[in-house]
Scaffold this motif. Structure first.
Motif, PDB file in Angstrom:
ATOM      1  N   ARG A   1       3.687  -6.435   0.519  1.00 20.16           N
ATOM      2  CA  ARG A   1       2.869  -7.189   1.226  1.00 20.16           C
ATOM      3  C   ARG A   1       3.723  -8.039   2.098  1.00 20.16           C
ATOM      4  O   ARG A   1       3.746  -8.006   3.313  1.00 20.16           O
TER       5      ARG A   1
ATOM      6  N   THR B   1       6.020  -6.032   4.644  1.00 20.34           N
ATOM      7  CA  THR B   1       5.166  -5.216   5.638  1.00 20.34           C
ATOM      8  C   THR B   1       4.957  -6.400   6.893  1.00 20.34           C
ATOM      9  O   THR B   1       5.066  -6.182   8.010  1.00 20.34           O
ATOM     10  N   ILE B   2       4.595  -7.631   6.323  1.00 19.29           N
ATOM     11  CA  ILE B   2       4.504  -8.637   7.419  1.00 19.29           C
ATOM     12  C   ILE B   2       5.747  -9.035   7.986  1.00 19.29           C
ATOM     13  O   ILE B   2       5.714  -9.215   9.366  1.00 19.29           O
TER      14      ILE B   2
ATOM     15  N   TYR C   1       2.707   2.182   1.049  1.00 20.16           N
ATOM     16  CA  TYR C   1       1.170   1.607   0.843  1.00 20.16           C
ATOM     17  C   TYR C   1       0.331   2.895   0.555  1.00 20.16           C
ATOM     18  O   TYR C   1      -0.550   2.845  -0.183  1.00 20.16           O
TER      19      TYR C   1
ATOM     20  N   TRP D   1      -1.938   3.729  -2.978  1.00 13.72           N
ATOM     21  CA  TRP D   1      -3.419   3.689  -3.126  1.00 13.72           C
ATOM     22  C   TRP D   1      -3.957   5.312  -3.036  1.00 13.72           C
ATOM     23  O   TRP D   1      -5.227   5.285  -3.435  1.00 13.72           O
TER      24      TRP D   1
ATOM     25  N   ALA E   1      -1.389  -5.819   9.354  1.00 14.56           N
ATOM     26  CA  ALA E   1      -0.357  -6.208   8.302  1.00 14.56           C
ATOM     27  C   ALA E   1      -0.851  -7.497   7.294  1.00 14.56           C
ATOM     28  O   ALA E   1      -0.923  -7.390   6.162  1.00 14.56           O
TER      29      ALA E   1
ATOM     30  N   LEU F   1      -4.239  -6.259   5.399  1.00 20.27           N
ATOM     31  CA  LEU F   1      -3.855  -5.206   4.670  1.00 20.27           C
ATOM     32  C   LEU F   1      -3.334  -6.021   3.302  1.00 20.27           C
ATOM     33  O   LEU F   1      -3.583  -5.745   2.107  1.00 20.27           O
ATOM     34  N   ALA F   2      -2.290  -7.102   3.429  1.00 21.15           N
ATOM     35  CA  ALA F   2      -1.893  -7.767   2.486  1.00 21.15           C
ATOM     36  C   ALA F   2      -2.662  -8.603   1.666  1.00 21.15           C
ATOM     37  O   ALA F   2      -2.819  -8.508   0.366  1.00 21.15           O
ATOM     38  N   PHE F   3      -3.825  -9.040   2.262  1.00 19.85           N
ATOM     39  CA  PHE F   3      -5.154  -9.606   1.672  1.00 19.85           C
ATOM     40  C   PHE F   3      -5.628  -8.714   0.828  1.00 19.85           C
ATOM     41  O   PHE F   3      -6.179  -8.977  -0.483  1.00 19.85           O
TER      42      PHE F   3
ATOM     43  N   ASP G   1      -4.934  -5.903  -0.473  1.00 17.50           N
ATOM     44  CA  ASP G   1      -4.063  -5.339  -1.705  1.00 17.50           C
ATOM     45  C   ASP G   1      -3.969  -6.267  -2.780  1.00 17.50           C
ATOM     46  O   ASP G   1      -3.936  -6.108  -3.845  1.00 17.50           O
ATOM     47  N   LYS G   2      -3.680  -7.643  -2.221  1.00 13.82           N
ATOM     48  CA  LYS G   2      -3.721  -8.917  -3.197  1.00 13.82           C
ATOM     49  C   LYS G   2      -4.890  -8.777  -4.064  1.00 13.82           C
ATOM     50  O   LYS G   2      -4.767  -9.196  -5.413  1.00 13.82           O
TER      51      LYS G   2
ATOM     52  N   GLU H   1      -5.223  -6.177  -6.470  1.00 10.97           N
ATOM     53  CA  GLU H   1      -4.074  -6.450  -7.804  1.00 10.97           C
ATOM     54  C   GLU H   1      -4.893  -7.548  -8.932  1.00 10.97           C
ATOM     55  O   GLU H   1      -4.929  -7.346  -9.907  1.00 10.97           O
TER      56      GLU H   1
END
Length: 466
Positions: free
Chosen positions: A108, A111-112, A158, A162, A227, A230-232, A234-235, A238
């Motif tokens: 995450r 990627t940012i 990623y 997924w 990005a 997507l990080a949000f 994915d977190k 999780e």
């Protein structure tokens, strides 16, 4: 039953019955439930647009080849340095980009960071044009390259995280499709953007070039926003699905590279031999079609972009076909051979180049759908980031060297010798893929399994794990 299978596809061997700490949660809509296929589709949308800005701006030089060479007073060899400077940092940094994804930043944050490098690099590139400083444009491409290829590694990682075990080939095809949509739009509108800016400022020249490149940078900001989203997501997945419990806990070492199987090294050779005959050619293609076939600049840009135009719709379709049939190695052989035919047509005939370029577009799309997913079949999951990073690294070593060589060959020997050179590169890839076929066959044929055999094997592995 369906939800259970989707959850297992997303998370590996997690217990489908677990619930997040704190007790039962309220039922979520399909779009908001990370275990549901609809939510994965939402994630896929942002995943695909993650590389849009990078691919749009990567071929800014190709889209503005004649304008850039005229405004900055460049030779072909000097012009191709813009591609070489993009590739040089990734000979090392792209490998470490994968390593950092596995060990340091995580996917995450990594990627940012890489998306931010892409944005900053494009701004520096544009400022070089505004200031009429070619060295500053080269510096911008260097920074852009640091983020661009490492971002591709993150995107691949990623995708595997997924979608491994389900629609992976289709996902790779969709990612390529959206990325090449960015390249296609770039090829076909940057000339119009340049002319519009020229009308606004009243003349052609470095200032017009710089502002045109700055406008192109808006697409990089868009990808940075993807990005972050997507990080949000994915977190959140999780947290809700307790994905951390499904991690292997293994620690990757850089020295593991020496233990990569021979099949992976052959995949690397195919990757380098193939792509060095595609991207440098497109970078120089506009003037090639003007000089050999007498095309106008508009016609030359159109035929030069047909590879990307075809790959946008063809990649998901071909990815779906590869998903349903398997036989990845056979598909790669077909793609490489078709590419060789296309280059021979461009080199030795005066047939309408739309034929050869269309063939190149289909074969390019097919190779990407069949080749890149094979990495996931030959290395452990915890090494995927490093494997993809290393693949990108040696690809960029080849692209940097070939970009310089192609410019020098074109300046001194002309387009015919350059096309023969590209044919030789594709022949290397063809020999490597034939070797891969036989090596894989002697080792049990894992890479060339049919889709049905692969699904049966995966079911057996899942049953053993339970």
């Amino acid at each position: 039953m369906v939800d259970s299978e989707e959850r297992r596809s997303l998370l590996g061997d997690e217990d489908e019955g677990r619930q997040a700490p704190g007790g039962p949660e309220r039922p979520r809509s399909a779009c908001c439930d990370p275990s549901h296929v609809l939510h994965r589709v939402v994630v896929l949308v942002f995943m695909c647009f993650l590389g849009f800005g990078s691919y749009f701006c990567y071929d800014n030089p190709a889209a503005l080849q004649s304008q850039m060479m005229q405004d900055m007073k460049l030779s072909t060899q000097t012009f191709m340095q813009l591609y070489a400077w993009y590739s040089w940092p990734n000979v090392v940094l792209c490998f470490f980009g994968g390593f950092l994804l596995d060990r340091v930043f995580g996917i995450r944050l990594g990627t940012i960071i890489f998306s931010s490098f892409v944005c900053v690099g494009q701004v520096i590139f544009a400022l070089g044009g505004l200031a009429n400083k070619f060295w500053l444009m080269e510096a911008g491409r260097f920074v852009f390259g640091i983020g661009g290829e490492s971002l591709a590694v993150a995107q691949n990682t990623y995708a595997v995280n997924w979608f491994k075990g389900k629609e992976l080939n289709l996902v790779f095809g969709l990612q390529l499709s959206m990325a090449r949509l960015g390249s296609t739009v770039n090829m076909n509108i940057m000339g119009w953007v340049y002319n519009g800016v020229a009308d606004a400022v009243g003349s052609h020249g470095p200032t017009t070039l710089g502002w045109s490149l700055m406008i192109a940078g808006v697409t990089c900001v868009f990808s940075l926003i993807c990005a972050l989203v997507l990080a949000f997501l994915d977190k959140r997945a999780e947290r809700i699905l307790q994905k951390e419990e499904g991690k292997t806990g293994e620690v990757i070492k850089i020295t593991d590279v020496k233990d990569f199987p021979i099949t992976l090294w052959l995949i690397f050779i195919i990757c380098v031999g193939y792509y060095v005959a595609v991207f440098p050619f497109i970078g120089l293609g506009q003037l090639f079609f003007i000089e050999k076939f007498g095309f106008s600049p508009t016609q030359a840009r159109a035929v030069n972009s047909i590879v990307y135009i075809i790959s946008a719709p063809a990649s998901p379709v071909l990815g779906f076909i590869v998903d349903k049939t398997g036989r990845n190695v056979v598909w790669v052989i077909i793609a490489v051979f078709a590419t060789l035919i296309a280059h021979m047509m461009l080199a030795f005939t005066f047939w309408n180049p739309w034929i050869a370029m269309s063939l190149l577009g289909v074969s390019y799309s097919l190779l990407a759908c069949a080749l890149w997913p094979m990495v996931a079949y030959v290395v452990p999951e915890h090494q995927l980031g490093t494997a993809y990073g290393f693949m990108q690294s040696i690809q960029n070593l080849g692209l940097a060297i070939i970009a310089i060589a192609a410019g020098a060959i074109l300046d001194s020997r002309g387009y015919l010798v350059l096309e023969v050179f590209f044919c030789a590169c594709v022949c290397i890839a063809l020999m490597a893929v034939v070797m891969l076929y036989f090596v894989d066959y002697l080792r049990g044929g894992d890479l060339n399994r049919s889709a049905a055999d692969r699904a049966k094997l995966q079911k057996e592995v899942s049953s053993d794990a339970e």
